[in-house]
Enzyme design. Structure first.
Site, PDB file in Angstrom:
ATOM      1  N   SER A   1      16.307 -28.721   9.472  1.00 29.53           N
ATOM      2  CA  SER A   1      17.178 -27.604   9.864  1.00 29.53           C
ATOM      3  C   SER A   1      18.471 -27.679   9.043  1.00 29.53           C
ATOM      4  O   SER A   1      18.394 -27.661   7.818  1.00 29.53           O
ATOM      5  CB  SER A   1      17.406 -27.657  11.381  1.00 29.53           C
ATOM      6  OG  SER A   1      18.037 -26.497  11.834  1.00 29.53           O
TER       7      SER A   1
ATOM      8  N   HIS B   1      14.354 -24.148   9.542  1.00 29.28           N
ATOM      9  CA  HIS B   1      14.998 -23.075  10.314  1.00 29.28           C
ATOM     10  C   HIS B   1      15.824 -22.219   9.372  1.00 29.28           C
ATOM     11  O   HIS B   1      16.773 -22.708   8.766  1.00 29.28           O
ATOM     12  CB  HIS B   1      15.918 -23.653  11.389  1.00 29.28           C
ATOM     13  CG  HIS B   1      15.183 -24.423  12.449  1.00 29.28           C
ATOM     14  ND1 HIS B   1      15.765 -25.422  13.168  1.00 29.28           N
ATOM     15  CD2 HIS B   1      13.911 -24.328  12.893  1.00 29.28           C
ATOM     16  CE1 HIS B   1      14.895 -25.916  14.031  1.00 29.28           C
ATOM     17  NE2 HIS B   1      13.748 -25.276  13.879  1.00 29.28           N
TER      18      HIS B   1
ATOM     19  N   ASP C   1      14.740 -29.429  18.011  1.00 30.87           N
ATOM     20  CA  ASP C   1      13.390 -28.986  17.673  1.00 30.87           C
ATOM     21  C   ASP C   1      12.665 -30.111  16.929  1.00 30.87           C
ATOM     22  O   ASP C   1      13.280 -30.809  16.113  1.00 30.87           O
ATOM     23  CB  ASP C   1      13.467 -27.721  16.802  1.00 30.87           C
ATOM     24  CG  ASP C   1      12.118 -27.045  16.647  1.00 30.87           C
ATOM     25  OD1 ASP C   1      11.203 -27.316  17.456  1.00 30.87           O
ATOM     26  OD2 ASP C   1      11.972 -26.231  15.711  1.00 30.87           O
TER      27      ASP C   1
END
Lengths: 191, 284
Positions: free
Chosen positions: A14, A41, A134
């Site tokens: 991310s 992401h 996540d």
């Protein structure tokens, strides 16, 4: 090291993803024998930027994952923005527009859980830098299926929240810096 | 116990996969909802979510309830089918319809448009508004189909949370709007209630791309982000159904990550607006 030869490598990243992946992916040789499935992401509107960026710098093929395509060795597949990326039992890819998971679509958990199901012990999964949680549940699933779980060394990660959360969920995960990771992947893939 | 009868330990997810197979078979045999050829990885995620939230200890327990208590069916269906969408989702797609497809459709005295897998109706209302803006609404009959009765009812109601309207409006403007979205709804207690005239030319119907057949000759079929949930065999069935439903030179619009590339029916279609996954039916 695992007795099962690795058939796929899944990576979740991310915040700080691009810089971390720029260290790893260009270091892979052409003909790297294992496919890489990657969820980063990114905001929904920035679709193919990653593919263009990495394709220009890598010797392995870099593509945006397409629905129902077979997974090929020596290829990096990025999840398209705004779609989840999943692996089917026959090792083909599928996309979904199901609700975001951990406020993210694509979500790392969705990739890792399905890849753990499809590849079992033949999967290596890596959680890199990121500012959310996540991938933690997904990495747990990878461990439970007997796969190899790796988190980026906290001091090496631009943002350590994501690897920390993943390690908490999966305490047996190996901790590696990017410098350690590159030779490790090469060895892993050579087996 | 005879050791020979004890099979090698199956991993937990191996047992679960058997249970899922049996559950989908039960769903089909008992209620004729056929999810057996849906892309399994997504279905499994949704079933795991349903199992957790409906409070079943296992898929076998869920199957027992499903078979013996029909009230379980709609609860499960809502997990297996409901899609969250937006009006004018992917504005470039609607802009391509407006600028490239509509000029062709204008040449027909009457039109049939099929929104296959209409879910809660966002795409249907988008098309209805677009056709009105382009002056084709009076000569167009829309078919909006889905397998989920709850979703069909929502589509027929045309009411969406007001907090989504900002996104809908932004999408609509980007699609090349000739009017303001606010012309088509009234705000009411946090909800946007869409004008019922938008559905005066719409037939809402239960139709399955898995098990049902051709029902009319269409000039445009819009089926977005439905096929990604199917395995390849089922994608082919649905695309065959679209091929057989389209008039000569009719149009098919798919989701931005869907394509005909892997389909046996690819030769029946030509790229029309390639980047927006709009295809045109070719002569046999």
């Amino acid at each position: 090291m695992s007795a099962t030869p690795i058939e796929a490598i899944a990576i979740g990243a991310s915040a700080g993803a691009v810089q971390a992946l720029l260290r790893i992916l260009p270091a892979l040789p052409a003909g790297f024998p294992v496919p890489l499935l990657i969820v980063v992401h990114v905001p929904p509107d920035r679709s193919n930027a990653l593919v263009a960026l990495f394709a220009a710098k890598c010797r392995v093929a870099v593509r945006e994952a397409e629905d129902k395509e077979p997974v090929l060795p020596g290829t990096v597949y990025f999840a398209p923005s705004d779609y989840h990326l999943l692996v089917e039992a026959d090792r083909s890819l599928s996309l979904s527009m199901d609700e975001p998971v951990n406020h993210s679509r694509p979500a790392i958990d969705v990739l890792l859980e399905s890849a753990a199901d499809a590849y079992g012990a033949a999967l290596a999964a890596i959680i890199l830098t990121g500012a959310n949680h996540d991938g933690a549940v997904g990495l747990r699933a990878v461990c439970d299926a007997g796969g190899i779980a790796i988190v980026q060394d906290f001091t090496d990660a631009q943002v350590s929240t994501m690897p920390e959360a993943a390690l908490a969920a999966c305490p047996s995960a190996r901790i590696m810096t990017l410098d350690d990771l590159i030779p490790y992947l090469l060895t892993l893939a050579a087996q | 116990m005879d050791a020979a009868l004890v099979q090698d330990a199956l991993p937990q997810n191996g047992v679960e996969d058997i249970e899922i197979q049996l559950l989908l078979e039960a769903l089909y045999q008992r209620y004729h909802y056929d999810f057996r050829h849906y892309a399994r990885a997504s279905i499994k995620r949704r079933l795991l979510q349903a199992r957790g939230q409906l409070g079943f200890a296992s898929f076998s327990a869920m199957q027992d309830h499903l078979l013996h208590d029909p009230a379980t069916l709609p609860r499960l269906l809502n997990y297996l089918t409901v899609q969250v969408s937006e009006m004018f989702r992917d504005p470039a797609y609607f802009r391509a319809l407006r600028e490239k497809v509509i000029p062709h459709l204008r040449t027909y005295p009457s039109l049939k448009v099929w929104v296959a897998g209409c879910s809660n109706g966002e795409e249907l209302y988008s098309l209805s508004i677009l056709f009105r803006e382009e002056g084709l609404d009076q000569r167009t009959l829309f078919y909006a189909t889905d397998i989920n009765p709850t979703a069909l009812k929502a589509a027929e109601t045309g009411v969406y949370p007001l907090d989504q309207i900002r996104k809908f409006t932004e999408n609509h403007q980007k699609s090349g709007a000739r009017s303001s979205l606010s012309d088509y709804y009234t705000a009411d207690y946090g909800r946007a209630v869409f004008d019922k005239s938008l559905r005066s030319q719409v037939v809402f119907s239960d139709h399955s791309l898995v098990t049902d057949a051709v029902f009319a000759e269409m000039h445009l079929i819009s089926c977005r982000n439905v096929l990604i949930y199917f395995d390849r065999a089922l994608q082919d069935r649905a695309l065959g159904l679209f091929r057989d439903s389209l008039a000569r030179k009719g149009f098919l619009g798919l989701g931005s990550k869907e394509s005909l590339r892997f389909s046996a029916h690819a030769p029946a279609f030509a790229d029309f607006v390639r980047e927006e996954k709009i295809y045109q039916r070719q002569d046999a």
